[in-house]
Write a protein that holds these residues in place. Sequence first.
Motif, short mmCIF file in Angstrom:
data_model
loop_
_atom_site.label_atom_id
_atom_site.label_comp_id
_atom_site.label_asym_id
_atom_site.label_seq_id
_atom_site.Cartn_x
_atom_site.Cartn_y
_atom_site.Cartn_z
N LEU A 1 -10.08 12.27 27.69
CA LEU A 1 -9.28 12.26 28.92
C LEU A 1 -7.87 11.72 28.70
N ALA A 2 -7.58 11.29 27.49
CA ALA A 2 -6.26 10.73 27.16
C ALA A 2 -5.90 9.53 28.03
N VAL A 3 -6.90 8.72 28.35
CA VAL A 3 -6.66 7.49 29.11
C VAL A 3 -6.27 6.39 28.13
N PRO A 4 -5.11 5.79 28.30
CA PRO A 4 -4.66 4.77 27.34
C PRO A 4 -5.45 3.47 27.46
N VAL A 5 -5.58 2.78 26.33
CA VAL A 5 -6.23 1.48 26.27
C VAL A 5 -5.14 0.43 26.05
N LEU A 6 -5.24 -0.70 26.76
CA LEU A 6 -4.18 -1.70 26.69
C LEU A 6 -3.93 -2.21 25.28
N ALA A 7 -4.99 -2.32 24.48
CA ALA A 7 -4.82 -2.81 23.11
C ALA A 7 -3.89 -1.91 22.31
N ASP A 8 -3.88 -0.61 22.64
CA ASP A 8 -3.01 0.34 21.95
C ASP A 8 -1.63 0.42 22.60
N GLY A 10 -0.29 -1.84 24.97
CA GLY A 10 0.39 -3.12 25.12
C GLY A 10 0.65 -3.53 26.55
N ALA A 11 1.03 -2.57 27.41
CA ALA A 11 1.32 -2.88 28.81
C ALA A 11 1.21 -1.61 29.65
N ALA A 12 0.94 -1.80 30.94
CA ALA A 12 0.91 -0.70 31.91
C ALA A 12 1.12 -1.30 33.29
N ALA A 42 -1.18 12.01 39.99
CA ALA A 42 -0.16 11.36 40.82
C ALA A 42 0.93 10.71 39.98
N GLY A 43 0.80 10.76 38.65
CA GLY A 43 1.81 10.18 37.79
C GLY A 43 1.81 8.66 37.76
N VAL A 44 0.66 8.06 37.99
CA VAL A 44 0.55 6.60 38.01
C VAL A 44 0.40 6.08 36.58
N GLY A 45 1.17 5.07 36.23
CA GLY A 45 1.06 4.46 34.90
C GLY A 45 -0.08 3.46 34.87
N PHE A 46 -1.11 3.76 34.09
CA PHE A 46 -2.27 2.88 34.06
C PHE A 46 -2.89 2.87 32.67
N ALA A 47 -3.74 1.88 32.45
CA ALA A 47 -4.50 1.78 31.20
C ALA A 47 -5.80 1.05 31.51
N ILE A 48 -6.72 1.06 30.56
CA ILE A 48 -7.99 0.36 30.71
C ILE A 48 -8.13 -0.66 29.57
N LEU A 49 -9.09 -1.56 29.70
CA LEU A 49 -9.34 -2.53 28.64
C LEU A 49 -10.26 -1.98 27.56
N GLY A 50 -11.05 -0.96 27.89
CA GLY A 50 -11.97 -0.39 26.91
C GLY A 50 -13.00 -1.40 26.46
N GLU A 51 -13.13 -1.58 25.15
CA GLU A 51 -14.14 -2.48 24.58
C GLU A 51 -13.93 -3.94 24.98
N GLU A 52 -12.74 -4.28 25.42
CA GLU A 52 -12.46 -5.67 25.78
C GLU A 52 -12.90 -6.02 27.20
N GLU A 53 -13.25 -5.02 27.99
CA GLU A 53 -13.71 -5.30 29.36
C GLU A 53 -15.17 -5.73 29.34
N TYR A 83 -2.74 -9.94 28.20
CA TYR A 83 -1.97 -8.70 28.38
C TYR A 83 -1.00 -8.78 29.56
N ASP A 84 -0.91 -9.97 30.16
CA ASP A 84 0.00 -10.19 31.29
C ASP A 84 -0.26 -9.19 32.43
N VAL A 85 -1.54 -8.97 32.72
CA VAL A 85 -1.92 -8.04 33.79
C VAL A 85 -1.57 -8.64 35.15
N LYS A 86 -0.92 -7.84 35.98
CA LYS A 86 -0.54 -8.27 37.33
C LYS A 86 -1.27 -7.48 38.41
N LYS A 87 -1.45 -6.15 38.17
CA LYS A 87 -2.04 -5.28 39.19
C LYS A 87 -3.32 -4.63 38.64
N ILE A 88 -4.39 -4.71 39.41
CA ILE A 88 -5.69 -4.18 38.99
C ILE A 88 -6.19 -3.17 40.02
#
Length: 251
Positions: A1-8, A10-12, A42-53, A83-88
Amino acid sequence: LAVPVLADRGAAEYLYWVGCAGAFDERAQKVARAFAAILQAAGVGFAILGEEERCTGDPARRIGNEFLFQMHAQANIETLDRYDVKKILTTCPHCFNTLKHEYPAFGGRYHVTHHTEFIARLLRQGQLRLTKPVRARVAYHDSCYLGRHNGMYAPARDIVRHLPGVQALEFERHGTNGFCCGAGGGLVWLEERIGKRVNVERTEEALRVRPDVVGTACPFCLSMFEDGIRATDSTEALRVFDLAELVVRAM
């Protein structure tokens, strides 16, 4: 699905908290995929934690294992802050409630949004356009952790109103007078031994309203309704979908 992971990455702007259900349950995985597709459309910039969640610890706290809950909470907060996450964003009201209201006591303060609220906002702002008719009678079931615990009744119904071709119905008990699916308080892990099972009671109420689809916004509710439909042996062609799945059908 080409969903980015934060570890790769860095930020979203947003972290999508997938949750245990979205990670491990085959049915809930379809909801996670649907929400990811909505965010991408919708063009929303997001990522997941993947194995770190890891689990938020909500089920452990509900059934009384406070030590296990705090262990998970502290570990998750360390990861989120690294990862300085602010919005979940969450697709699970249990994760939503725990991250929003219970993590601040341990130093985890984040802006947490449930996917119904976020999707409703995308629709209002025109970032998401629904053009394909769904053609179904939809009765939305209020999740306890959205409704009675957080007073969130409008966003899900806003989504249903935006779905082309949908006729909105209501359960006999809905809104502030809603009724649990039977999974709350850790009961999803247990079996009722006395009387009628709560999810069967709620499924029978759905059948009386005669929708084509029960709309949900919680993986617990989704699972309990599907079990309830099988338990009632109904000849009605009743199906259960998360609202995100219905939105993707209309995209």
